[in-house]
Design a protein around this motif. Structure first.
Motif, PDB file in Angstrom:
ATOM      1  N   UNK A   6       0.671  -1.149  -0.056  1.00  4.18           N
ATOM      2  CA  UNK A   6      -0.114  -0.002  -0.169  1.00  4.18           C
ATOM      3  C   UNK A   6       0.812   1.250  -0.040  1.00  4.18           C
ATOM      4  N   UNK A   7       0.445   2.297  -0.505  1.00  4.43           N
ATOM      5  CA  UNK A   7       1.106   3.467  -0.725  1.00  4.43           C
ATOM      6  C   UNK A   7       1.015   4.322   0.515  1.00  4.43           C
ATOM      7  N   UNK A   8       2.020   5.126   0.821  1.00  3.48           N
ATOM      8  CA  UNK A   8       1.594   6.144   1.974  1.00  3.48           C
ATOM      9  C   UNK A   8       0.527   6.976   1.460  1.00  3.48           C
ATOM     10  N   UNK A   9      -0.289   7.182   2.692  1.00  6.30           N
ATOM     11  CA  UNK A   9      -1.426   8.008   2.425  1.00  6.30           C
ATOM     12  C   UNK A   9      -1.478   9.062   3.580  1.00  6.30           C
ATOM     13  N   UNK A  10      -2.023  10.396   3.326  1.00  7.94           N
ATOM     14  CA  UNK A  10      -1.985  11.229   4.454  1.00  7.94           C
ATOM     15  C   UNK A  10      -3.213  12.163   4.073  1.00  7.94           C
ATOM     16  N   UNK A  44      -7.392  11.774   9.610  1.00 10.55           N
ATOM     17  CA  UNK A  44      -6.266  11.977  10.314  1.00 10.55           C
ATOM     18  C   UNK A  44      -6.409  11.713  11.884  1.00 10.55           C
ATOM     19  N   UNK A  45      -7.500  12.327  12.508  1.00 12.75           N
ATOM     20  CA  UNK A  45      -7.335  12.080  13.894  1.00 12.75           C
ATOM     21  C   UNK A  45      -7.575  10.763  14.349  1.00 12.75           C
ATOM     22  N   UNK A  54      -1.003   1.914  19.178  1.00 13.54           N
ATOM     23  CA  UNK A  54      -0.181   0.914  18.549  1.00 13.54           C
ATOM     24  C   UNK A  54       1.359   0.985  18.577  1.00 13.54           C
ATOM     25  N   UNK A  55       1.657   1.999  19.252  1.00 14.94           N
ATOM     26  CA  UNK A  55       3.254   2.187  19.641  1.00 14.94           C
ATOM     27  C   UNK A  55       3.877   2.564  18.159  1.00 14.94           C
ATOM     28  N   UNK A  56       3.097   3.309  17.262  1.00 11.82           N
ATOM     29  CA  UNK A  56       3.609   3.787  16.134  1.00 11.82           C
ATOM     30  C   UNK A  56       3.668   5.400  16.347  1.00 11.82           C
ATOM     31  N   UNK A  57       4.760   5.893  15.780  1.00 11.01           N
ATOM     32  CA  UNK A  57       4.777   7.620  15.843  1.00 11.01           C
ATOM     33  C   UNK A  57       3.513   7.961  15.468  1.00 11.01           C
ATOM     34  N   UNK A  58       2.706   8.876  16.383  1.00 13.66           N
ATOM     35  CA  UNK A  58       1.579   9.197  15.911  1.00 13.66           C
ATOM     36  C   UNK A  58       1.481  10.610  15.016  1.00 13.66           C
ATOM     37  N   UNK A  59       1.824  10.479  13.657  1.00 15.20           N
ATOM     38  CA  UNK A  59       1.831  11.539  12.888  1.00 15.20           C
ATOM     39  C   UNK A  59       0.722  11.783  11.955  1.00 15.20           C
ATOM     40  N   UNK A  60      -0.016  10.780  11.919  1.00 13.37           N
ATOM     41  CA  UNK A  60      -1.156  10.973  11.321  1.00 13.37           C
ATOM     42  C   UNK A  60      -1.235  10.666   9.561  1.00 13.37           C
ATOM     43  N   UNK A  61       0.066   9.986   9.437  1.00 12.66           N
ATOM     44  CA  UNK A  61       0.280   9.509   8.016  1.00 12.66           C
ATOM     45  C   UNK A  61       0.261   7.966   8.109  1.00 12.66           C
ATOM     46  N   UNK A  62      -0.269   7.420   7.214  1.00  7.97           N
ATOM     47  CA  UNK A  62      -0.120   5.995   6.928  1.00  7.97           C
ATOM     48  C   UNK A  62       0.799   5.234   6.026  1.00  7.97           C
TER      49      UNK A  62
END
Length: 164
Positions: A6-10, A44-45, A54-62
């Protein structure tokens, strides 16, 4: 990985990859997110909230790490008159069990065949769920929140039918 390639989405993105991310977050479950293919502030929220837990950097970017942490975001199958199989049987079971909530319209049995009675039951369910009444079970209908158990139609039917 449940969401390979999957591509990065934001925020600001649109399309199928955004829908996949939205479906995946709904399955965490975050029933507040709408699967519409538009990555806006609400998506995004929801992503930030998921990432925080989930322990992932909470930057709102998938990106790759978030995709790997999310459940499978593939779509459920689209069901309409003529569809057959186990997923139709499961749908008929849920529609039968909850028919009192949406006007008592049942699929007329659990036979795994999506015929006119199942269509009528789906239409009654769609009206109850305030989505387009077309007799077709697609993303919008799968996402209808059921009154009990913090579930949607897709989780009640079973996510074993996700199309990867």
């Amino acid at each position: 990985m449940s969401n390979p390639g999957q591509p990065t989405v934001q925020e600001g993105d649109t399309g199928d990859a955004v829908k996949r991310a939205q479906r995946a977050v709904r399955r965490t479950p975050n029933l507040g997110i709408v699967v519409d293919g538009i990555f806006g502030p609400a998506t995004k929220a929801a992503i930030v909230d998921f990432q925080s837990g989930a322990g992932v950097v909470p930057d709102g970017i998938v990106g790759p790490l978030t995709w790997a942490a999310l459940p499978d975001g593939g779509p459920m199958p689209v069901l309409s008159e003529g569809s057959t199989g186990a997923v139709v049987s499961s749908l008929q079971t849920v529609l039968t069990n909850g028919a009192d909530q949406w006007g008592g319209v049942t699929p007329g049995g659990i036979d795994g065949i999506f015929g006119p009675h199942t269509r009528a039951s789906v239409e009654a369910f769609q009206g109850w769920g305030h989505v387009t009444v077309d007799g077709v079970v697609g993303d919008q209908t799968w996402s209808v929140s059921l009154a009990a158990a913090s579930a949607t139609l897709e989780t009640a039917v079973g996510l074993g039918y996700v199309v990867s």
